[in-house]
Design a protein around this motif. Sequence first.
Motif, mmCIF file in Angstrom:
data_model
loop_
_atom_site.group_PDB
_atom_site.id
_atom_site.type_symbol
_atom_site.label_atom_id
_atom_site.label_comp_id
_atom_site.label_asym_id
_atom_site.label_seq_id
_atom_site.Cartn_x
_atom_site.Cartn_y
_atom_site.Cartn_z
ATOM 1 N N UNK A 1 45.454 70.014 92.230
ATOM 2 C CA UNK A 1 46.565 70.953 92.034
ATOM 3 C C UNK A 1 46.803 71.170 90.543
ATOM 4 N N UNK A 2 47.477 72.265 90.242
ATOM 5 C CA UNK A 2 48.018 72.526 88.911
ATOM 6 C C UNK A 2 49.459 72.966 89.067
ATOM 7 N N UNK A 3 50.336 72.346 88.300
ATOM 8 C CA UNK A 3 51.738 72.735 88.248
ATOM 9 C C UNK A 3 52.024 73.291 86.856
ATOM 10 N N UNK B 1 59.652 76.340 86.733
ATOM 11 C CA UNK B 1 58.609 75.531 87.361
ATOM 12 C C UNK B 1 57.882 76.332 88.433
ATOM 13 N N UNK B 2 56.550 76.313 88.393
ATOM 14 C CA UNK B 2 55.722 76.896 89.453
ATOM 15 C C UNK B 2 54.756 75.814 89.915
ATOM 16 N N UNK B 3 54.857 75.452 91.181
ATOM 17 C CA UNK B 3 54.052 74.365 91.724
ATOM 18 C C UNK B 3 52.810 74.882 92.428
ATOM 19 N N UNK B 4 51.710 74.123 92.292
ATOM 20 C CA UNK B 4 50.450 74.376 92.983
ATOM 21 C C UNK B 4 49.952 75.799 92.735
ATOM 22 N N UNK B 5 49.793 76.142 91.460
ATOM 23 C CA UNK B 5 49.297 77.472 91.104
ATOM 24 C C UNK B 5 47.770 77.455 91.088
ATOM 25 N N UNK B 6 47.168 78.546 91.493
ATOM 26 C CA UNK B 6 45.706 78.641 91.522
ATOM 27 C C UNK B 6 45.135 78.898 90.138
ATOM 28 N N UNK B 7 45.876 79.673 89.331
ATOM 29 C CA UNK B 7 45.412 79.930 87.973
ATOM 30 C C UNK B 7 46.606 80.072 87.031
#
Length: 201
Positions: free
Chosen positions: A113-115, A127-133
């Motif tokens: 994951x990327x946050x 905050x943006x959780x579980x971003x693809x890019x």
Amino acid sequence: MSILNVFTGPDIVLLGCDTEADFEDGTRANLTKSLVIPHLNAVIGFRGRSFMFLCVVPAFLGHAGTFDELAIRMPELINQASDYCLENLSTPSNELGANFVLSGYSPDAGHMVTHSFVRLPSGEIKTDLDVREFISPDFGASEIPKGIRADKNGMIMLARHQAHLVRERGHTDCQAGGKFLITEIRARGIFIEAAFDFPPR
């Protein structure tokens, strides 16, 4: 601010950043803008004022919980760093805008994951959780070259294009130089490569 790009897949995250830093006296240097946290198999990428990152690095490295617990604590730790800069370095809040990304394997999610955590000049943490890019500087979808894939070659192509736009348009609030480092993060390992050197200014 810097180039900071992240492509996130279920089994691998690619995190790319440049190394150029500008100082108030007009000099330039190369700095690390990503932090490997070995015991969590995680990487934190950063763009913003370097002293903001330096203030929070010990808290990231000293985190004794899990990856997912660190994700929960990120806004608190970023606020502590910005408070220190405000109180001890007399830095105006509007100069403390910053981007942080936390990438790695999430035991709770069961995949990579990327946050994203953005400290706005107002002091608010978005905050943006579980971003693809994550792409920054983001000049808009129309400015991204056609055919870029979410792989290492695509990240190199994107970074070269971002640097070209930054320099061509004379952006003074964004660095784009030095080396471009790509960090590959998997569930059980991290590999960092200096993918290329940006052309000298």
